[in-house]
Design a protein around this motif. Sequence first.
Motif, PDB file in Angstrom:
ATOM      1  N   PRO A  46      88.343  40.023 -60.654  1.00 33.04           N
ATOM      2  CA  PRO A  46      88.857  41.354 -60.318  1.00 33.04           C
ATOM      3  C   PRO A  46      89.929  41.299 -59.235  1.00 33.04           C
ATOM      4  O   PRO A  46      90.005  40.345 -58.463  1.00 33.04           O
ATOM      5  CB  PRO A  46      87.610  42.093 -59.826  1.00 33.04           C
ATOM      6  N   THR A  47      90.745  42.337 -59.197  1.00 29.65           N
ATOM      7  CA  THR A  47      91.728  42.468 -58.127  1.00 29.65           C
ATOM      8  C   THR A  47      91.019  42.866 -56.841  1.00 29.65           C
ATOM      9  O   THR A  47      90.111  43.704 -56.842  1.00 29.65           O
ATOM     10  CB  THR A  47      92.774  43.541 -58.486  1.00 29.65           C
ATOM     11  N   CYS A  48      91.440  42.256 -55.736  1.00 22.99           N
ATOM     12  CA  CYS A  48      90.775  42.506 -54.455  1.00 22.99           C
ATOM     13  C   CYS A  48      91.043  43.915 -53.927  1.00 22.99           C
ATOM     14  O   CYS A  48      92.153  44.449 -54.072  1.00 22.99           O
ATOM     15  CB  CYS A  48      91.262  41.517 -53.397  1.00 22.99           C
ATOM     16  N   ASP A  49      90.050  44.458 -53.297  1.00 23.58           N
ATOM     17  CA  ASP A  49      90.208  45.645 -52.477  1.00 23.58           C
ATOM     18  C   ASP A  49      90.789  45.163 -51.153  1.00 23.58           C
ATOM     19  O   ASP A  49      90.182  44.335 -50.462  1.00 23.58           O
ATOM     20  CB  ASP A  49      88.850  46.314 -52.266  1.00 23.58           C
ATOM     21  N   ALA A  50      91.956  45.667 -50.793  1.00 24.46           N
ATOM     22  CA  ALA A  50      92.616  45.191 -49.580  1.00 24.46           C
ATOM     23  C   ALA A  50      91.751  45.350 -48.341  1.00 24.46           C
ATOM     24  O   ALA A  50      91.884  44.583 -47.374  1.00 24.46           O
ATOM     25  CB  ALA A  50      93.940  45.917 -49.387  1.00 24.46           C
ATOM     26  N   SER A  51      90.853  46.309 -48.342  1.00 24.43           N
ATOM     27  CA  SER A  51      90.015  46.560 -47.158  1.00 24.43           C
ATOM     28  C   SER A  51      88.759  45.701 -47.115  1.00 24.43           C
ATOM     29  O   SER A  51      88.024  45.716 -46.122  1.00 24.43           O
ATOM     30  CB  SER A  51      89.614  48.038 -47.109  1.00 24.43           C
ATOM     31  N   ALA A  52      88.494  44.929 -48.184  1.00 25.98           N
ATOM     32  CA  ALA A  52      87.282  44.105 -48.215  1.00 25.98           C
ATOM     33  C   ALA A  52      87.321  43.040 -47.120  1.00 25.98           C
ATOM     34  O   ALA A  52      88.381  42.500 -46.783  1.00 25.98           O
ATOM     35  CB  ALA A  52      87.141  43.447 -49.581  1.00 25.98           C
ATOM     36  N   ASP A  53      86.172  42.719 -46.568  1.00 27.55           N
ATOM     37  CA  ASP A  53      86.053  41.738 -45.493  1.00 27.55           C
ATOM     38  C   ASP A  53      86.230  40.335 -46.054  1.00 27.55           C
ATOM     39  O   ASP A  53      85.470  39.897 -46.922  1.00 27.55           O
ATOM     40  CB  ASP A  53      84.671  41.884 -44.841  1.00 27.55           C
ATOM     41  N   ASN A  54      87.219  39.603 -45.545  1.00 26.85           N
ATOM     42  CA  ASN A  54      87.469  38.261 -46.078  1.00 26.85           C
ATOM     43  C   ASN A  54      86.419  37.246 -45.642  1.00 26.85           C
ATOM     44  O   ASN A  54      86.419  36.109 -46.128  1.00 26.85           O
ATOM     45  CB  ASN A  54      88.876  37.765 -45.707  1.00 26.85           C
ATOM     46  N   ALA A  55      85.530  37.608 -44.762  1.00 26.31           N
ATOM     47  CA  ALA A  55      84.451  36.702 -44.364  1.00 26.31           C
ATOM     48  C   ALA A  55      83.299  36.724 -45.361  1.00 26.31           C
ATOM     49  O   ALA A  55      82.574  35.741 -45.522  1.00 26.31           O
ATOM     50  CB  ALA A  55      83.939  37.048 -42.975  1.00 26.31           C
ATOM     51  N   THR A  56      83.158  37.851 -46.061  1.00 24.94           N
ATOM     52  CA  THR A  56      82.057  37.984 -47.013  1.00 24.94           C
ATOM     53  C   THR A  56      82.524  37.995 -48.466  1.00 24.94           C
ATOM     54  O   THR A  56      81.712  37.822 -49.372  1.00 24.94           O
ATOM     55  CB  THR A  56      81.258  39.266 -46.730  1.00 24.94           C
ATOM     56  N   THR A  57      83.812  38.204 -48.686  1.00 24.78           N
ATOM     57  CA  THR A  57      84.392  38.156 -50.036  1.00 24.78           C
ATOM     58  C   THR A  57      85.522  37.131 -50.056  1.00 24.78           C
ATOM     59  O   THR A  57      86.441  37.203 -49.232  1.00 24.78           O
ATOM     60  CB  THR A  57      84.959  39.533 -50.451  1.00 24.78           C
ATOM     61  N   PHE A  58      85.436  36.165 -50.966  1.00 22.68           N
ATOM     62  CA  PHE A  58      86.505  35.172 -51.104  1.00 22.68           C
ATOM     63  C   PHE A  58      87.692  35.860 -51.769  1.00 22.68           C
ATOM     64  O   PHE A  58      87.686  36.134 -52.963  1.00 22.68           O
ATOM     65  CB  PHE A  58      86.018  33.986 -51.939  1.00 22.68           C
ATOM     66  N   LYS A  59      88.704  36.153 -50.963  1.00 23.25           N
ATOM     67  CA  LYS A  59      89.889  36.872 -51.418  1.00 23.25           C
ATOM     68  C   LYS A  59      91.036  35.879 -51.578  1.00 23.25           C
ATOM     69  O   LYS A  59      91.606  35.421 -50.581  1.00 23.25           O
ATOM     70  CB  LYS A  59      90.261  37.966 -50.415  1.00 23.25           C
ATOM     71  N   LEU A  60      91.362  35.538 -52.813  1.00 26.91           N
ATOM     72  CA  LEU A  60      92.435  34.578 -53.075  1.00 26.91           C
ATOM     73  C   LEU A  60      93.746  35.319 -53.282  1.00 26.91           C
ATOM     74  O   LEU A  60      93.846  36.203 -54.132  1.00 26.91           O
ATOM     75  CB  LEU A  60      92.123  33.737 -54.312  1.00 26.91           C
ATOM     76  N   GLY A  61      94.741  34.942 -52.513  1.00 22.68           N
ATOM     77  CA  GLY A  61      96.087  35.438 -52.742  1.00 22.68           C
ATOM     78  C   GLY A  61      96.897  34.371 -53.445  1.00 22.68           C
ATOM     79  O   GLY A  61      96.973  33.234 -52.959  1.00 22.68           O
ATOM     80  N   THR A  62      97.461  34.670 -54.607  1.00 25.61           N
ATOM     81  CA  THR A  62      98.317  33.691 -55.280  1.00 25.61           C
ATOM     82  C   THR A  62      99.771  34.025 -55.011  1.00 25.61           C
ATOM     83  O   THR A  62     100.181  35.192 -55.038  1.00 25.61           O
ATOM     84  CB  THR A  62      98.058  33.633 -56.792  1.00 25.61           C
ATOM     85  N   PHE A  63     100.564  33.006 -54.756  1.00 23.12           N
ATOM     86  CA  PHE A  63     101.976  33.116 -54.396  1.00 23.12           C
ATOM     87  C   PHE A  63     102.718  32.111 -55.266  1.00 23.12           C
ATOM     88  O   PHE A  63     103.050  31.016 -54.850  1.00 23.12           O
ATOM     89  CB  PHE A  63     102.120  32.811 -52.896  1.00 23.12           C
ATOM     90  N   LEU A  64     102.906  32.497 -56.528  1.00 25.50           N
ATOM     91  CA  LEU A  64     103.385  31.583 -57.558  1.00 25.50           C
ATOM     92  C   LEU A  64     104.681  32.090 -58.185  1.00 25.50           C
ATOM     93  O   LEU A  64     104.959  33.295 -58.151  1.00 25.50           O
ATOM     94  CB  LEU A  64     102.307  31.411 -58.637  1.00 25.50           C
ATOM     95  N   PRO A  65     105.497  31.202 -58.783  1.00 25.28           N
ATOM     96  CA  PRO A  65     106.808  31.604 -59.314  1.00 25.28           C
ATOM     97  C   PRO A  65     106.711  32.352 -60.639  1.00 25.28           C
ATOM     98  O   PRO A  65     106.650  31.754 -61.712  1.00 25.28           O
ATOM     99  CB  PRO A  65     107.539  30.267 -59.477  1.00 25.28           C
ATOM    100  N   LEU A  66     106.711  33.658 -60.553  1.00 22.78           N
ATOM    101  CA  LEU A  66     106.677  34.498 -61.748  1.00 22.78           C
ATOM    102  C   LEU A  66     108.087  34.847 -62.216  1.00 22.78           C
ATOM    103  O   LEU A  66     108.287  35.224 -63.372  1.00 22.78           O
ATOM    104  CB  LEU A  66     105.874  35.767 -61.472  1.00 22.78           C
ATOM    105  N   THR A  67     109.053  34.740 -61.306  1.00 24.15           N
ATOM    106  CA  THR A  67     110.466  34.933 -61.625  1.00 24.15           C
ATOM    107  C   THR A  67     111.259  33.828 -60.944  1.00 24.15           C
ATOM    108  O   THR A  67     110.738  33.085 -60.120  1.00 24.15           O
ATOM    109  CB  THR A  67     110.976  36.294 -61.126  1.00 24.15           C
ATOM    110  N   GLY A  68     112.544  33.735 -61.290  1.00 20.87           N
ATOM    111  CA  GLY A  68     113.412  32.774 -60.622  1.00 20.87           C
ATOM    112  C   GLY A  68     113.462  31.428 -61.299  1.00 20.87           C
ATOM    113  O   GLY A  68     112.977  31.234 -62.414  1.00 20.87           O
TER     114      GLY A  68
END
Length: 429
Positions: free
Chosen positions: A34-56
């Motif tokens: 699922p997409t993360c809730d921005a307000s979720a606590d990152n200590a109790t929820t593993f929130k992965l941010g991907t920063f990958l080349p979708l353009t360019g």
Amino acid sequence: MAAGLLVAACSSSSSSSGGSSESASSGSALAAAPTCDASADNATTFKLGTFLPLTGSLASLGPAAVAGSGQALSEINKNGGVNGKDACIISTDSSDTNNPTIGAQNIQKLLQSRVSAILGAESSSVTENVLPTVAASNTVMFSPANTDDKLTGISKWYFRNAPPNSVEGDALGKQIVSDGNTKVALLVFNDSYGTNLRDSIEKSITGSGGQVTYGAKGKGQEFPSTQTDFGSTVSAALGTQPDAVVIDAFDQTTQILPALASAGWNMKKVYLVDGNLNDYSKDAGVPDLTGAKGSTQGINPSDEFKDTLQSWYKKNENSTITGWGYAAESYDAVITMALAAEVAGKSDPASIQANILPVTGTQNGTKCKTFAECSDLIKKGTKNIWYQGPSGIGPLTEGHDPSSGYISIYQYVGKAPSKFLTSVKGTVA
């Protein structure tokens, strides 16, 4: 940094690199996290941010990394999540250095969302641009594809599991000379990736008894990343009468290859690198490349692993993957960070940062090959684990590089690098 190379026992398109424990049709593939809730606590929820080349210019590498990281998260959630809670994802576009605003804005988005860790970037130059901001926020950044040697040890918050350029350059340079080429022209774009990899290729060529006739370090013959007309560049390079031409670039390659063909160059004497070892079947004007060779970081994934990722991508992205560069590394980076959070018992960036090296084997822990297997060990009290995933890397070093890793050599059939030749294991020293 030096790299010693040993030829691995791999010679077919289906390597023994391992992979996920199950293959799936698109109908039975796992659903995306699922997409993360921005307000979720990152200590109790593993929130992965991907920063990958979708353009360019590196967008061709995006699907494999998206699938690798996505499949990893799906398997994590199928097996109980991280510390008993489903992991989530925030996906963003890193683009490239020609579009720095995109990357800068998306890094801010991830940091403002307080992610547990960031997967990416794939471009070394993009990482160099954004890492000061990421490190200042005390957030983990784990690249599955960065290769620039100067990133070794750059920050306690930065990790990578792709072998650095010194390993690929050594392998490719030796391959070129062993193929009977003693005079080599290098077409290099003026970017930290291009020049750093060029330096390693040149060192390997000259150390193997060859010489660089064009594009050598210090000659000022690099071309800008925005160049689109390569007639004069190709003419100058071929004027040195090389035996082989190496194209060390990204999407500029789609203009360089037609220019070489127009000049009558034999495409069997072309060598590509990880940044452009692409399928050019749909690129108008690109000539038949049969016989051309190229190298890329990482082992050739097993057919089972490819099938699993292809099924995941079809189900969740409604598209197909045509290249597999950094798929295994992306998968392993996510599993490694999730297991670091499991060992710590929480998934905030500092807890993950402190446990990444041990999870990769620096403390010679109990070996395990899947998230489920490793997580089960942790739950039973074995905190010192050694995750060994499909990328086949050795434990990370103090500089946060893989202590060993693979370079794979491919040969083109038509316009696609569809013939796997061998994997070369490089040990970083």
